[in-house]
Structures are given as C-alpha cells and as structure tokens.
Design a protein around this motif. Sequence first.
Motif, PDB file in Angstrom:
ATOM      1  N   TRP A 101      -3.533  -8.690 -17.394  1.00 18.03           N
ATOM      2  CA  TRP A 101      -4.217  -9.649 -16.521  1.00 18.03           C
ATOM      3  C   TRP A 101      -3.802  -9.445 -15.066  1.00 18.03           C
ATOM      4  CZ3 TRP A 101      -8.163 -12.602 -15.784  1.00 18.03           C
ATOM      5  CH2 TRP A 101      -8.134 -13.608 -14.812  1.00 18.03           C
ATOM      6  N   ALA A 102      -2.504  -9.348 -14.825  1.00 18.41           N
ATOM      7  CA  ALA A 102      -2.017  -9.154 -13.452  1.00 18.41           C
ATOM      8  C   ALA A 102      -2.457  -7.795 -12.914  1.00 18.41           C
ATOM      9  CB  ALA A 102      -0.496  -9.268 -13.420  1.00 18.41           C
ATOM     10  N   GLY A 103      -2.458  -6.773 -13.767  1.00 16.21           N
ATOM     11  CA  GLY A 103      -2.909  -5.458 -13.343  1.00 16.21           C
ATOM     12  C   GLY A 103      -4.372  -5.468 -12.951  1.00 16.21           C
ATOM     13  N   TRP A 104      -5.196  -6.189 -13.729  1.00 16.08           N
ATOM     14  CA  TRP A 104      -6.608  -6.298 -13.404  1.00 16.08           C
ATOM     15  C   TRP A 104      -6.811  -7.015 -12.068  1.00 16.08           C
ATOM     16  CZ3 TRP A 104     -11.211  -4.550 -13.676  1.00 16.08           C
ATOM     17  CH2 TRP A 104     -12.285  -5.332 -13.260  1.00 16.08           C
ATOM     18  N   ARG A 105      -6.107  -8.118 -11.877  1.00 12.13           N
ATOM     19  CA  ARG A 105      -6.235  -8.865 -10.619  1.00 12.13           C
ATOM     20  C   ARG A 105      -5.808  -8.007  -9.428  1.00 12.13           C
ATOM     21  NH1 ARG A 105      -5.755 -14.867 -10.360  1.00 12.13           N
ATOM     22  NH2 ARG A 105      -4.687 -14.260  -8.458  1.00 12.13           N
ATOM     23  N   GLU A 106      -4.709  -7.280  -9.588  1.00  7.37           N
ATOM     24  CA  GLU A 106      -4.224  -6.429  -8.500  1.00  7.37           C
ATOM     25  C   GLU A 106      -5.192  -5.289  -8.217  1.00  7.37           C
ATOM     26  OE1 GLU A 106      -1.699  -5.118  -5.462  1.00  7.37           O
ATOM     27  OE2 GLU A 106      -1.762  -7.039  -6.522  1.00  7.37           O
ATOM     28  N   LEU A 107      -5.715  -4.670  -9.266  1.00  7.42           N
ATOM     29  CA  LEU A 107      -6.687  -3.589  -9.076  1.00  7.42           C
ATOM     30  C   LEU A 107      -7.950  -4.107  -8.398  1.00  7.42           C
ATOM     31  CD1 LEU A 107      -7.733  -0.700  -9.458  1.00  7.42           C
ATOM     32  CD2 LEU A 107      -8.476  -1.373 -11.757  1.00  7.42           C
ATOM     33  N   ALA A 108      -8.457  -5.238  -8.852  1.00  4.88           N
ATOM     34  CA  ALA A 108      -9.661  -5.809  -8.247  1.00  4.88           C
ATOM     35  C   ALA A 108      -9.431  -6.133  -6.774  1.00  4.88           C
ATOM     36  CB  ALA A 108     -10.096  -7.057  -9.014  1.00  4.88           C
ATOM     37  N   HIS A 109      -8.266  -6.687  -6.487  1.00  4.84           N
ATOM     38  CA  HIS A 109      -7.957  -7.036  -5.094  1.00  4.84           C
ATOM     39  C   HIS A 109      -7.849  -5.793  -4.213  1.00  4.84           C
ATOM     40  CE1 HIS A 109      -6.187  -8.924  -1.600  1.00  4.84           C
ATOM     41  NE2 HIS A 109      -5.156  -8.094  -1.699  1.00  4.84           N
ATOM     42  N   THR A 110      -7.093  -4.796  -4.668  1.00  7.45           N
ATOM     43  CA  THR A 110      -6.899  -3.603  -3.838  1.00  7.45           C
ATOM     44  C   THR A 110      -8.190  -2.794  -3.704  1.00  7.45           C
ATOM     45  OG1 THR A 110      -6.077  -2.330  -5.722  1.00  7.45           O
ATOM     46  CG2 THR A 110      -4.430  -3.369  -4.309  1.00  7.45           C
ATOM     47  N   ALA A 111      -9.018  -2.789  -4.745  1.00  5.50           N
ATOM     48  CA  ALA A 111     -10.273  -2.032  -4.676  1.00  5.50           C
ATOM     49  C   ALA A 111     -11.277  -2.705  -3.750  1.00  5.50           C
ATOM     50  CB  ALA A 111     -10.861  -1.867  -6.074  1.00  5.50           C
ATOM     51  N   THR A 112     -11.366  -4.030  -3.819  1.00  2.43           N
ATOM     52  CA  THR A 112     -12.352  -4.725  -2.982  1.00  2.43           C
ATOM     53  C   THR A 112     -11.904  -4.854  -1.538  1.00  2.43           C
ATOM     54  OG1 THR A 112     -11.468  -6.883  -3.642  1.00  2.43           O
ATOM     55  CG2 THR A 112     -13.347  -6.023  -4.900  1.00  2.43           C
ATOM     56  N   SER A 113     -10.600  -4.944  -1.316  1.00  2.00           N
ATOM     57  CA  SER A 113     -10.109  -5.112   0.056  1.00  2.00           C
ATOM     58  C   SER A 113      -9.913  -3.776   0.773  1.00  2.00           C
ATOM     59  CB  SER A 113      -8.789  -5.890   0.062  1.00  2.00           C
ATOM     60  OG  SER A 113      -7.757  -5.102  -0.492  1.00  2.00           O
ATOM     61  N   GLY A 114      -9.925  -2.681   0.010  1.00  2.00           N
ATOM     62  CA  GLY A 114      -9.696  -1.378   0.635  1.00  2.00           C
ATOM     63  C   GLY A 114      -8.251  -1.197   1.070  1.00  2.00           C
ATOM     64  N   ALA A 115      -7.319  -1.836   0.361  1.00  4.04           N
ATOM     65  CA  ALA A 115      -5.908  -1.772   0.733  1.00  4.04           C
ATOM     66  C   ALA A 115      -5.398  -0.337   0.657  1.00  4.04           C
ATOM     67  CB  ALA A 115      -5.085  -2.674  -0.186  1.00  4.04           C
ATOM     68  N   PHE A 116      -4.494  -0.026   1.553  1.00  5.57           N
ATOM     69  CA  PHE A 116      -3.910   1.306   1.590  1.00  5.57           C
ATOM     70  C   PHE A 116      -2.454   1.206   2.008  1.00  5.57           C
ATOM     71  CE2 PHE A 116      -5.666   0.375   5.710  1.00  5.57           C
ATOM     72  CZ  PHE A 116      -4.698   0.804   6.601  1.00  5.57           C
ATOM     73  N   PHE A 117      -1.701   2.266   1.739  1.00  8.97           N
ATOM     74  CA  PHE A 117      -0.312   2.336   2.148  1.00  8.97           C
ATOM     75  C   PHE A 117      -0.261   2.773   3.604  1.00  8.97           C
ATOM     76  CE2 PHE A 117      -0.030   3.163  -2.453  1.00  8.97           C
ATOM     77  CZ  PHE A 117       0.879   2.183  -2.797  1.00  8.97           C
ATOM     78  N   PHE A 118       0.553   2.094   4.386  1.00  6.52           N
ATOM     79  CA  PHE A 118       0.712   2.493   5.777  1.00  6.52           C
ATOM     80  C   PHE A 118       1.549   3.753   5.827  1.00  6.52           C
ATOM     81  CE2 PHE A 118      -0.144  -2.053   6.079  1.00  6.52           C
ATOM     82  CZ  PHE A 118      -1.223  -2.030   6.957  1.00  6.52           C
ATOM     83  N   GLY A 119       1.062   4.745   6.474  1.00 10.94           N
ATOM     84  CA  GLY A 119       1.741   6.026   6.585  1.00 10.94           C
ATOM     85  C   GLY A 119       0.817   7.025   7.247  1.00 10.94           C
ATOM     86  N   GLU A 120       1.264   8.249   7.297  1.00  6.97           N
ATOM     87  CA  GLU A 120       0.482   9.285   7.958  1.00  6.97           C
ATOM     88  C   GLU A 120      -0.843   9.554   7.250  1.00  6.97           C
ATOM     89  OE1 GLU A 120       2.704  12.843   9.085  1.00  6.97           O
ATOM     90  OE2 GLU A 120       4.541  11.682   8.734  1.00  6.97           O
TER      91      GLU A 120
END
Length: 172
Positions: A101-120
């Motif tokens: 459940w938490a994995g699904w919520r996190e995946l949905a959030h990161t996929a829809t928000s376009g989240a990325f790791f800050f770096g080069e």
Amino acid sequence: MLRRIERLLLDMAAMSVVGLGLLITVSVLLRAFANSGVPDTVVMVRELMVAAIVLPLAAVAAARANIAVEFVANALPPRLRDALVVFGSVVGLFALAPLIWAGWRELAHTATSGAFFFGELSLPKWPGRAIFLFGMIVCWLRLLVMVVSDLAKMARGEPLIDDLPHPPAEEA
C-alpha cells in the motif's frame, strides 16, 4: 508462470549487484586517478540496492530459504511444524500488505509529481519506487500461492518440507 517471473527477478537482482560493483569500482578509480567521478553515484547505488534486495524476495520465499530457527522447529511434531510454516506465510502476507500500500502511494505520488533526485543528472524517483512495488507484489503473490498449496497439502496429510525427517505414518 510465477517461477519464470521469480527467475527473471532473481537475474535482475544479480545484474543489480554486478552494476553496483561496476559503478562503485569505476567511481573509485575515477576519483583516485582522474580527480573525477560518476555523477550521482550515491543515488544510483541507493536505487540499485533496492533492486538487489527486493527483487529476489519471492524466489527466497519459494525456496523456503528465509531465516528460521530450525533447531526449535525440528524438535516439534511434523504437523505442528507444518502449521508453523503456514502461519509464517500468513504473517508474511499481512506484513507485506502495508508495504505494498505504501509503495503504491509513493509510486503514484512520484510518478504524478515528476519527482526527481537533486543532482547532476536529475534522475527520476519513480523507477526505484516501481521496482520496490513490483518486488513486493510478486513476493506477496508467491506467499499467497504457498499458503493455498500448503493448506491443500496439509489437508491431504502430506508433509510441507520434504528435507526434514518425518516419522513414518502409522498403519491403521
């Protein structure tokens, strides 16, 4: 079908470990000899470690290769030992459910928000989340199949684990 998926995930986990080794080796060599490095090494190592740990979980469950206290279990009667095996698989099903459940919520959030790791490289976060979720789902499915088949074996009076010594059945 599930065994083929487990084998694929096991191979992918092995490739992740090889990738980890290569990535770390190249990064260390570049730092030592070229005063440089692979960009976002820490992020890539972190994401590859998720794959290396989570992807083989279903294969480990299928092989019944999880950590167990065998000297206690081997002293128990076979039926009780089998019941404990099923109980452990059921507990695993309940333990993995909130992670899925938490994995699904996190995946949905990161996929829809376009989240990325800050770096080069500004690597996206969703691939690691998807790998985690997929590994957990396959492991959950493996545990479910094991519970159903183990209960069927127990109903027929068959032992679940063949490598443990079972006393011969008494004649009627």
